[in-house]
Write a protein that holds these residues in place. Structure first.
Motif, PDB file in Angstrom:
ATOM      1  N   SER A  86      45.004  77.489   4.814  1.00 37.05           N
ATOM      2  CA  SER A  86      46.294  76.865   5.108  1.00 37.05           C
ATOM      3  C   SER A  86      47.259  77.791   5.838  1.00 37.05           C
ATOM      4  O   SER A  86      48.078  77.326   6.602  1.00 37.05           O
ATOM      5  N   GLU A  87      47.160  79.099   5.625  1.00 43.55           N
ATOM      6  CA  GLU A  87      48.143  80.011   6.204  1.00 43.55           C
ATOM      7  C   GLU A  87      47.551  80.949   7.247  1.00 43.55           C
ATOM      8  O   GLU A  87      47.929  80.925   8.402  1.00 43.55           O
ATOM      9  N   PHE A  88      46.644  81.803   6.807  1.00 42.36           N
ATOM     10  CA  PHE A  88      46.173  82.877   7.674  1.00 42.36           C
ATOM     11  C   PHE A  88      45.417  82.373   8.894  1.00 42.36           C
ATOM     12  O   PHE A  88      45.634  82.855  10.002  1.00 42.36           O
ATOM     13  N   LEU A  89      44.521  81.409   8.707  1.00 43.29           N
ATOM     14  CA  LEU A  89      43.738  80.949   9.853  1.00 43.29           C
ATOM     15  C   LEU A  89      44.617  80.287  10.905  1.00 43.29           C
ATOM     16  O   LEU A  89      44.406  80.472  12.103  1.00 43.29           O
ATOM     17  N   GLN A  90      45.613  79.535  10.466  1.00 41.77           N
ATOM     18  CA  GLN A  90      46.520  78.917  11.432  1.00 41.77           C
ATOM     19  C   GLN A  90      47.313  79.966  12.195  1.00 41.77           C
ATOM     20  O   GLN A  90      47.428  79.905  13.417  1.00 41.77           O
ATOM     21  N   LEU A  91      47.842  80.937  11.468  1.00 41.25           N
ATOM     22  CA  LEU A  91      48.636  81.982  12.104  1.00 41.25           C
ATOM     23  C   LEU A  91      47.774  82.850  13.008  1.00 41.25           C
ATOM     24  O   LEU A  91      48.167  83.173  14.128  1.00 41.25           O
ATOM     25  N   ILE A  92      46.591  83.215  12.527  1.00 39.67           N
ATOM     26  CA  ILE A  92      45.693  84.039  13.341  1.00 39.67           C
ATOM     27  C   ILE A  92      45.306  83.285  14.607  1.00 39.67           C
ATOM     28  O   ILE A  92      45.278  83.864  15.693  1.00 39.67           O
ATOM     29  N   TRP A  93      45.001  82.020  14.488  1.00 37.54           N
ATOM     30  CA  TRP A  93      44.630  81.267  15.677  1.00 37.54           C
ATOM     31  C   TRP A  93      45.786  81.200  16.662  1.00 37.54           C
ATOM     32  O   TRP A  93      45.608  81.356  17.862  1.00 37.54           O
ATOM     33  N   GLN A  94      46.995  80.986  16.147  1.00 34.28           N
ATOM     34  CA  GLN A  94      48.138  80.916  17.051  1.00 34.28           C
ATOM     35  C   GLN A  94      48.366  82.241  17.761  1.00 34.28           C
ATOM     36  O   GLN A  94      48.558  82.280  18.967  1.00 34.28           O
ATOM     37  N   ALA A  95      48.331  83.336  17.030  1.00 29.62           N
ATOM     38  CA  ALA A  95      48.593  84.641  17.638  1.00 29.62           C
ATOM     39  C   ALA A  95      47.416  85.109  18.492  1.00 29.62           C
ATOM     40  O   ALA A  95      47.569  85.444  19.664  1.00 29.62           O
ATOM     41  N   ALA A  96      46.219  85.114  17.907  1.00 31.28           N
ATOM     42  CA  ALA A  96      45.045  85.609  18.628  1.00 31.28           C
ATOM     43  C   ALA A  96      44.648  84.653  19.753  1.00 31.28           C
ATOM     44  O   ALA A  96      44.273  85.085  20.840  1.00 31.28           O
ATOM     45  N   GLY A  97      44.726  83.363  19.493  1.00 27.55           N
ATOM     46  CA  GLY A  97      44.368  82.390  20.520  1.00 27.55           C
ATOM     47  C   GLY A  97      45.272  82.478  21.733  1.00 27.55           C
ATOM     48  O   GLY A  97      44.805  82.452  22.873  1.00 27.55           O
TER      49      GLY A  97
END
Length: 145
Positions: free
Chosen positions: A97-108
């Motif tokens: 719910s948190e880390f994968l969304q944030l990581i995808w937004q930043a890293a993507g």
């Protein structure tokens, strides 16, 4: 009046020499920008990783305390075999719910910017104008290399 102009010209020549390393107008050897050290280059990732590990350890300790209290309230002993699956399940729920969304937004976004997607690409003319301005600033003729 002419004496004032020569003083100003000398002063600007001195300031240019000082900004070029004090070598009397010579440029220092090597690239104009040095690559930062490993810890400085990856400081954001190191701080983020440390904060992540600290928060994960906190989650582990507090969840273990809650599980231990619940077990003692029901007259049972704490069991690692029951605690660890519950801990990892809650960890993966948080990550999803948190880390994968944030990581995808930043890293993507960083990956797409690096690849040069149409949303992040500057026009070639603008990029060329910036390069020409940098070359002129360094006293090089961009039209005759």
């Amino acid at each position: 009046m002419a004496g004032g102009n020569s003083t100003a010209g000398t002063r600007s020549a001195r300031s240019r020499a000082a900004s070029n390393g004090g070598s009397g107008g010579r440029r220092p050897d090597g690239p104009p920008f040095r690559k930062p050290g490993w810890s400085k280059a990856y400081s954001f990732a190191l701080v983020t990783g440390a904060l992540f590990l600290f928060s994960w350890l906190g989650q582990f300790l507090f969840q273990m305390a809650v599980e231990s209290n619940e077990a003692s309230q029901h007259g049972q002993s704490f069991a690692w075999s029951e605690f660890l699956p519950q801990f990892f399940a809650s960890t993966f729920e948080n990550w999803q719910s948190e880390f994968l969304q944030l990581i995808w937004q930043a890293a993507g976004l960083a990956i797409f910017y690096y690849w040069g997607s149409s949303q992040s690409r500057e026009s070639d003319d603008r990029m060329e104008a910036k390069l020409d301005a940098l070359l002129r600033e360094r006293g090089l003729d961009p039209d005759h290399p």
